[in-house]
Design an enzyme around this catalytic site. Structure first.
Site, short mmCIF file in Angstrom:
data_model
loop_
_atom_site.label_atom_id
_atom_site.label_comp_id
_atom_site.label_asym_id
_atom_site.label_seq_id
_atom_site.Cartn_x
_atom_site.Cartn_y
_atom_site.Cartn_z
N GLY A 1 0.82 -1.20 0.00
CA GLY A 1 0.00 0.00 0.00
C GLY A 1 0.85 1.24 0.00
N GLY A 2 0.19 2.40 0.15
CA GLY A 2 0.93 3.64 0.20
C GLY A 2 1.86 3.70 1.41
N GLY B 1 3.40 0.99 2.81
CA GLY B 1 4.49 0.05 2.65
C GLY B 1 3.94 -1.37 2.53
CE LYS C 1 -1.12 -0.73 7.38
NZ LYS C 1 -2.10 0.39 7.50
CG ASP D 1 -7.42 6.74 1.92
OD1 ASP D 1 -8.00 7.05 0.85
OD2 ASP D 1 -6.39 6.04 1.95
#
Length: 452
Positions: free
Chosen positions: A148-149, A151, A167, A264
């Site tokens: 993802g944005g 990592g 994550k 988001d």
């Protein structure tokens, strides 16, 4: 003191008399004062070997050990011997414990420095890097769940058998540190069945990681936008997802300890557990509000194309109604099985919102449904869901319902008012957003800093 099975006692002797007595008895190997609370009161003698030394007195009780002449000092006086081997061992143990405590506190302080000292408020577990590395098989590519944005995300299994999702922040990402800190602060205190649970974090050297509960069915977009896998999402499952996400948003907007705007919300940030129950994830760019605050403005617009509300994308203004807009987009995607971004028809320049609005005005909303669900879904439920979705994506934020009202609408508790025109309902609108925000068109959230 040594084991007293091979000892005898004289309660009437002074300490000096004990020494004389022991020297005269060939079987005596050691002696000590019997009652240390009364000076010179009684003696305890040992014979045979001195075994099983247990605890030294906190008062430093002495034991006098009989020694060979060769072990006397140069002046010929007998030395008073303490149990040095035991005290040395205890000293080493205490030193080791002190070093471990120092290291742990230093690591904890460093971690608190990264997250601004908030950890003391919620006592979020701090994982060792070695523990996380073992759990993920040293971050093996075979354990990688996605990217993802923030990592890469890895699946892991702790020593107790618990499955986790890790994550991992890229070591060179400064923006990621901001998101890391933000996510820890925002989500650590949140407890709701429709929010992914943060189990802990790891900060060691250049490594910074978040440890979550593992969600075996990945994210909603993995099923929803795939022609084959979407058939696993029947109508009851899609209803469950919509209702679960609505309740999760209502919780963070008004019922949690912190008032949070997610900023988001999208299909890829809705994770599914074993029973396909939805859980909202990724609070990296969320915003915490004080109780008296209702909206804010930023010069750094972040999020994902197709889900951002008009007032946020164009003017940087966001509130709970911004999340409501994103939820409305998500509802229409769940009903249709189509993405809002990239949706197009040969006969019109409308995105999914515009297409849904056109059908709604023409009384043909049922045509929006995923063809797979035509014979499986309850038509009245489908119409109500589409109507609720359109109410959530209305152009004016004040026209949109709160998430508490949305939950009531989904439960058939209120009559639905007519919907007004949605915001960003043509492809031209999306083009305008591209040139004014720092977001991404391909479902990956980008949060670059913009100059003021």
């Amino acid at each position: 003191m040594p084991d007293s099975r091979y000892s005898w006692v004289n309660k009437n002797m002074t300490l000096e008399e004990c020494k004389v007595k022991c020297l005269k008895n060939c079987s005596c190997v050691a002696y000590t004062q019997l009652d240390i609370s009364i000076k010179g009161s009684g003696c305890l003698f040992w014979s045979e070997e001195l075994n099983d030394i247990r605890d030294l007195s906190v008062d430093g009780q002495d034991i006098y050990i009989r020694m060979a002449s060769s072990e006397l000092d140069s002046k010929g006086t007998r030395r008073k011997i303490l149990i040095s081997s035991m005290t040395s061992l205890m000293g080493m143990v205490l030193l080791g414990l002190c070093l471990m405590l120092y290291y742990w506190k230093r690591k904890k302080n460093y971690a608190n420095g990264i997250i601004g000292g908030h950890n003391k408020d919620f006592e979020l577990p701090l994982f060792d890097l070695s523990t996380v590395s073992r759990a993920t098989n040293n971050f093996s590519t075979n354990n990688k769940l996605g990217q993802g944005g923030y990592g890469p995300v890895y699946k892991g299994v702790l020593e107790n058998g618990q499955e986790i999702a890790v994550k991992r922040l890229p070591k060179t990402s400064m923006q990621g540190i901001i998101e890391f800190k933000n996510e820890v602060i925002c989500i650590a205190k949140l407890q709701h069945r429709n929010l992914v649970k943060l189990l802990g974090y790891c900060i060691q050297g250049e490594e910074k990681m978040l440890i979550y509960e593992y969600m075996p069915n990945k994210s909603l977009d993995f099923f929803l936008f795939d022609e084959t896998r979407s058939k696993l999402l029947d109508w009851p499952k899609r209803l469950k997802v919509v209702n679960g996400v609505a309740r999760g948003l209502m919780y963070i907007h008004q019922d949690s300890q912190l008032r949070i705007i997610h900023r988001d919300l999208k299909a890829s940030n809705i994770l599914l557990d074993t029973d396909m129950k939805p859980k909202i994830s990724d609070f990296g760019i969320a915003k915490c509000f004080q109780e008296h605050e209702t909206e804010d403005k930023t010069s750094r617009v972040v999020g994902t194309y197709g889900y951002m509300s008009p007032e946020y994308a164009v003017h940087g203004q966001f509130s709970a109604k911004s999340d409501v807009f994103s939820f409305g987009v998500l509802v229409l995607e769940i009903v249709s099985g189509k993405r809002n971004s990239g949706f197009s028809r040969e006969d019109q320049h409308l995105n999914l919102l515009g297409h849904a609005w056109t059908l709604y005005k023409g009384g043909r909303s049922l045509e929006l449904i995923d063809p797979f669900l035509l014979d499986l879904a309850n038509p009245s439920e489908v119409l109500r869901l589409i109507h609720v979705g359109l109410l959530c994506v209305q152009q004016c934020p004040d026209d949109r319902p709160s998430m508490a009202s949305v939950v009531a609408m989904l439960d058939n508790e209120v009559i639905l008012p007519p919907a007004n025109q949605p915001g960003f309902f043509t492809e031209r609108d999306v083009f305008v957003v591209k040139s004014t925000t720092s977001s991404s068109f391909n479902e990956v959230t980008i949060t670059q800093l913009e100059a003021r």
